[in-house]
Design an enzyme around this catalytic site. Sequence first.
Site, short mmCIF file in Angstrom:
data_model
loop_
_atom_site.label_atom_id
_atom_site.label_comp_id
_atom_site.label_asym_id
_atom_site.label_seq_id
_atom_site.Cartn_x
_atom_site.Cartn_y
_atom_site.Cartn_z
N CYS A 252 -2.98 -5.54 0.31
CA CYS A 252 -1.75 -4.74 0.38
C CYS A 252 -2.07 -3.42 1.07
O CYS A 252 -2.99 -2.71 0.66
CB CYS A 252 -1.20 -4.50 -1.02
SG CYS A 252 0.25 -3.43 -1.00
N ASN A 261 -6.25 -12.49 -0.94
CA ASN A 261 -5.60 -13.29 -1.98
C ASN A 261 -6.48 -14.48 -2.33
O ASN A 261 -7.37 -14.85 -1.56
CB ASN A 261 -4.28 -13.84 -1.45
CG ASN A 261 -3.24 -12.78 -1.22
OD1 ASN A 261 -3.38 -11.94 -0.36
ND2 ASN A 261 -2.18 -12.82 -2.00
#
Length: 309
Positions: A252, A261
């Site tokens: 992010c 992720n």
Amino acid sequence: MGTRELGLPERVPSTGELPERVTIWEVGPRDGLQNEKAIVPVEVKLEFLDRLAGAGLTTLEATSFVHPKWVPQLADAEQLLARLDRREGVRYPVLVPNEKGLNRALDAGVEHIAIFASATETFARKNLNSSLDEQFAMFEPVVTRAREAGLDVRGYLSMCFGDPWEGVVPAKQVADAGRRLLDMGCSQLSLGDTIGVATAGQVETLIGLFGDVGTLAVHFHDTYGQALANTLAALRCGVSTVDSSAGGLGGCPYAESATGNLATEDLVWMLEGLGVATGVDLDALVAASTWMAGQLGRPSPSRVVAALG
Ligand SMILES: CC(C)(COP(=O)([O-])OP(=O)([O-])OC[C@H]1O[C@@H](n2cnc3c(N)ncnc32)[C@H](O)[C@@H]1OP(=O)([O-])[O-])[C@@H](O)C(=O)NCCC(=O)NCCSC(=O)C[C@@](C)(O)CC(=O)[O-]
């Protein structure tokens, strides 16, 4: 702060049973790419989406209608959706933060949107330029109007376990924020470990604070190598939608300590081994991620891509 000090149950016993099928919510084209500094051409994004659909993924988070100055990589959202060759049976949700974003998404003909809230005050300010309460006021008309227009709305909740500025995030605070999103009309709530610090016990505790596990999804980052263990804990508590990113791309831009992720390949490998259906062709997926890694000019961080690619 531990769950004991918060007066919460130490652990909610999982049933130990696994779902027969898991829905993979593929976030690579959005979450995976949003942090890339060099702008990826729209043609490459479109081919990535097509290869992922070809590998059998049926939920592809395509892009975001956020302010282009905040996330320059996804400034081509309109162009991407105009040129997207939508496949039968595939959903292409997009992120929307506010009514301006919703208007853009509606004009682009989307059917599924996701709003994204923070469980902590600091991240709400950093990611949305809002306070914790202001973010809900911003989302309320988005959800109402989207539902009136027949759209499906998912709610993301970030910093559900730890926050780089506030430390450990109390599970009750997270559950309260999550319930506000569900009460607002979100059909699903994705619990995000934005900076990848959660451990399996915390996951069980948090999930145990929600009555209806069927509305939950989990979204793990792999910073401390816990993403698969956390996923397994969530599955054993009854969760059957898991977010992941092809090739382990991601991070992010407004949480510097967020690394990649959970890789979709690592997830599929584990689920195949457990006999849980995903509908994904692992070889085709590895080929898609290897191709994308070539486009980005660096190897995929996924162990499974490295092993099979
Ligand atoms: C929410 C805002 C827009 C507030 O940003 P702001 O600056 O407070 O916006 P504003 O409402 O004050 O408006 C300022 C200007 O921006 C325009 N504007 C306003 N909204 C839009 C829009 N949607 N699209 C295009 N333009 C927009 C608006 O029209 C106005 O234009 P002006 O009048 O000055 O010409 C900003 O903070 C933002 O875009 N934030 C997004 C950050 C982001 O995308 N972060 C990454 C996604 S979250 C994530 O990755 C976590 C997740 C989901 O994966 C789960 C997990 O891991 O935890």
